[in-house]
Enzyme design. Structure first.
Site, PDB file in Angstrom:
ATOM      1  N   ARG A 194       0.723  -1.288  -0.324  1.00 23.50           N
ATOM      2  CA  ARG A 194      -0.162   0.051  -0.102  1.00 23.50           C
ATOM      3  C   ARG A 194       0.943   1.076  -0.188  1.00 23.50           C
ATOM      4  O   ARG A 194       1.598   0.716   0.100  1.00 23.50           O
ATOM      5  CB  ARG A 194      -0.919  -0.284   1.417  1.00 23.50           C
ATOM      6  CG  ARG A 194      -1.789  -0.987   0.972  1.00 23.50           C
ATOM      7  CD  ARG A 194      -2.430  -1.108   2.554  1.00 23.50           C
ATOM      8  NE  ARG A 194      -1.490  -1.365   3.537  1.00 23.50           N
ATOM      9  CZ  ARG A 194      -1.975  -1.445   5.079  1.00 23.50           C
ATOM     10  NH1 ARG A 194      -3.289  -1.003   5.719  1.00 23.50           N
ATOM     11  NH2 ARG A 194      -1.425  -1.771   5.918  1.00 23.50           N
ATOM     12  N   ARG A 196       3.347   4.488 -16.458  1.00 23.28           N
ATOM     13  CA  ARG A 196       4.364   4.593 -17.983  1.00 23.28           C
ATOM     14  C   ARG A 196       4.895   5.042 -17.841  1.00 23.28           C
ATOM     15  O   ARG A 196       5.869   4.738 -18.878  1.00 23.28           O
ATOM     16  CB  ARG A 196       3.358   4.442 -19.335  1.00 23.28           C
ATOM     17  CG  ARG A 196       1.765   3.615 -18.507  1.00 23.28           C
ATOM     18  CD  ARG A 196       1.466   1.921 -19.287  1.00 23.28           C
ATOM     19  NE  ARG A 196       1.028   1.457 -18.842  1.00 23.28           N
ATOM     20  CZ  ARG A 196       0.638   0.467 -17.309  1.00 23.28           C
ATOM     21  NH1 ARG A 196       1.502  -0.715 -18.076  1.00 23.28           N
ATOM     22  NH2 ARG A 196      -0.606  -0.038 -17.745  1.00 23.28           N
ATOM     23  N   CYS A 216      -7.951   2.998 -12.389  1.00 24.51           N
ATOM     24  CA  CYS A 216      -7.607   3.805 -11.526  1.00 24.51           C
ATOM     25  C   CYS A 216      -9.481   4.378 -10.842  1.00 24.51           C
ATOM     26  O   CYS A 216      -9.801   3.701 -12.125  1.00 24.51           O
ATOM     27  CB  CYS A 216      -7.440   4.873 -12.637  1.00 24.51           C
ATOM     28  SG  CYS A 216      -5.788   5.522 -12.520  1.00 24.51           S
ATOM     29  N   GLU A 241     -12.199   7.485  -4.262  1.00 27.29           N
ATOM     30  CA  GLU A 241     -12.141   6.133  -3.092  1.00 27.29           C
ATOM     31  C   GLU A 241     -14.147   6.864  -3.235  1.00 27.29           C
ATOM     32  O   GLU A 241     -13.954   8.100  -3.752  1.00 27.29           O
ATOM     33  CB  GLU A 241     -11.481   7.178  -2.316  1.00 27.29           C
ATOM     34  CG  GLU A 241     -10.299   6.867  -2.681  1.00 27.29           C
ATOM     35  CD  GLU A 241     -10.066   5.565  -1.214  1.00 27.29           C
ATOM     36  OE1 GLU A 241     -10.425   5.630  -0.733  1.00 27.29           O
ATOM     37  OE2 GLU A 241      -9.243   5.227  -2.253  1.00 27.29           O
ATOM     38  N   ARG A 286      -3.955   7.136  -3.767  1.00 26.99           N
ATOM     39  CA  ARG A 286      -4.054   6.134  -2.768  1.00 26.99           C
ATOM     40  C   ARG A 286      -3.439   4.773  -3.949  1.00 26.99           C
ATOM     41  O   ARG A 286      -3.885   4.394  -5.167  1.00 26.99           O
ATOM     42  CB  ARG A 286      -5.115   5.087  -2.125  1.00 26.99           C
ATOM     43  CG  ARG A 286      -5.116   5.814  -0.893  1.00 26.99           C
ATOM     44  CD  ARG A 286      -6.633   5.782   0.097  1.00 26.99           C
ATOM     45  NE  ARG A 286      -6.482   6.351   0.664  1.00 26.99           N
ATOM     46  CZ  ARG A 286      -7.606   7.595   0.908  1.00 26.99           C
ATOM     47  NH1 ARG A 286      -7.766   7.786  -0.074  1.00 26.99           N
ATOM     48  NH2 ARG A 286      -7.387   8.327   2.475  1.00 26.99           N
ATOM     49  N   TYR A 295       3.701   6.111   2.834  1.00 29.59           N
ATOM     50  CA  TYR A 295       2.858   7.217   3.033  1.00 29.59           C
ATOM     51  C   TYR A 295       3.690   8.509   2.457  1.00 29.59           C
ATOM     52  O   TYR A 295       4.471   8.501   3.461  1.00 29.59           O
ATOM     53  CB  TYR A 295       2.000   6.868   4.498  1.00 29.59           C
ATOM     54  CG  TYR A 295       1.135   6.041   4.361  1.00 29.59           C
ATOM     55  CD1 TYR A 295      -0.214   6.162   3.690  1.00 29.59           C
ATOM     56  CD2 TYR A 295       1.566   4.803   4.144  1.00 29.59           C
ATOM     57  CE1 TYR A 295      -0.877   4.982   3.554  1.00 29.59           C
ATOM     58  CE2 TYR A 295       0.158   3.530   4.544  1.00 29.59           C
ATOM     59  CZ  TYR A 295      -0.286   3.673   3.867  1.00 29.59           C
ATOM     60  OH  TYR A 295      -0.923   2.783   4.162  1.00 29.59           O
ATOM     61  N   ARG A 355      -1.863   6.654   8.094  1.00 33.72           N
ATOM     62  CA  ARG A 355      -1.589   5.763   9.043  1.00 33.72           C
ATOM     63  C   ARG A 355       0.498   6.164   9.393  1.00 33.72           C
ATOM     64  O   ARG A 355       1.136   5.010   9.042  1.00 33.72           O
ATOM     65  CB  ARG A 355      -1.795   4.060   7.950  1.00 33.72           C
ATOM     66  CG  ARG A 355      -2.653   3.595   7.496  1.00 33.72           C
ATOM     67  CD  ARG A 355      -3.200   2.384   8.569  1.00 33.72           C
ATOM     68  NE  ARG A 355      -2.761   2.104   9.513  1.00 33.72           N
ATOM     69  CZ  ARG A 355      -2.992   0.996   9.321  1.00 33.72           C
ATOM     70  NH1 ARG A 355      -3.501   0.096   7.796  1.00 33.72           N
ATOM     71  NH2 ARG A 355      -1.913   0.437   9.963  1.00 33.72           N
TER      72      ARG A 355
END
Length: 126
Positions: free
Chosen positions: A6, A62, A74, A77, A89, A107, A115
């Site tokens: 992540r 790419r 894509c 959210e 994200r 992050y 997080r």
């Protein structure tokens, strides 16, 4: 073994240049921190908050040499009230022998707030 890696970052403005730049920065950090090679990646999912509309951040993938054939998608959210705005994200699905607890999730910028327990030493300032 299949693992999820992540990552998240934020942008300062809704422009193609900013979106691509910050997404590429995040991808590069994720790849380097986890020694990922494109051939081991099953897919990359990238989500954005509703305020990011200038381009598809998948374009950044790419720009990376050797990543031409990695499937990338894509999506938007969920619009949760008071959630972090201007956020990108990434969830990268990777074949690896690394134990789940040893995966380095990345992050950056304001996304560190998502997080802080996982945003170790790789966090960068705006």
């Amino acid at each position: 073994m299949i693992r999820g890696v992540r990552g998240a970052t934020t942008i300062l403005e809704n422009s193609e240049k900013e979106i691509i730049c910050k997404t590429e920065e995040l991808l590069t950090n994720m790849i380097e921190a986890n020694n990922i090679v494109a051939e081991d990646v099953a897919q990359v999912l990238i989500s954005v908050t509703a305020d990011i509309t200038a381009c598809f951040p998948a374009k950044a993938l790419r720009n990376l040499e050797g990543w031409d054939y990695v499937p990338v998608m894509c999506t938007k959210e969920i619009a949760v009230p008071n959630s972090l705005p201007s956020c990108i994200r990434i969830m990268m699905t990777v074949n690896t022998e690394v134990a789940q607890k040893n995966i380095q999730h990345i992050y950056l910028h304001d996304a560190v707030s998502l997080r802080p327990d996982l945003a170790k030493t790789l966090s960068v300032d705006n």
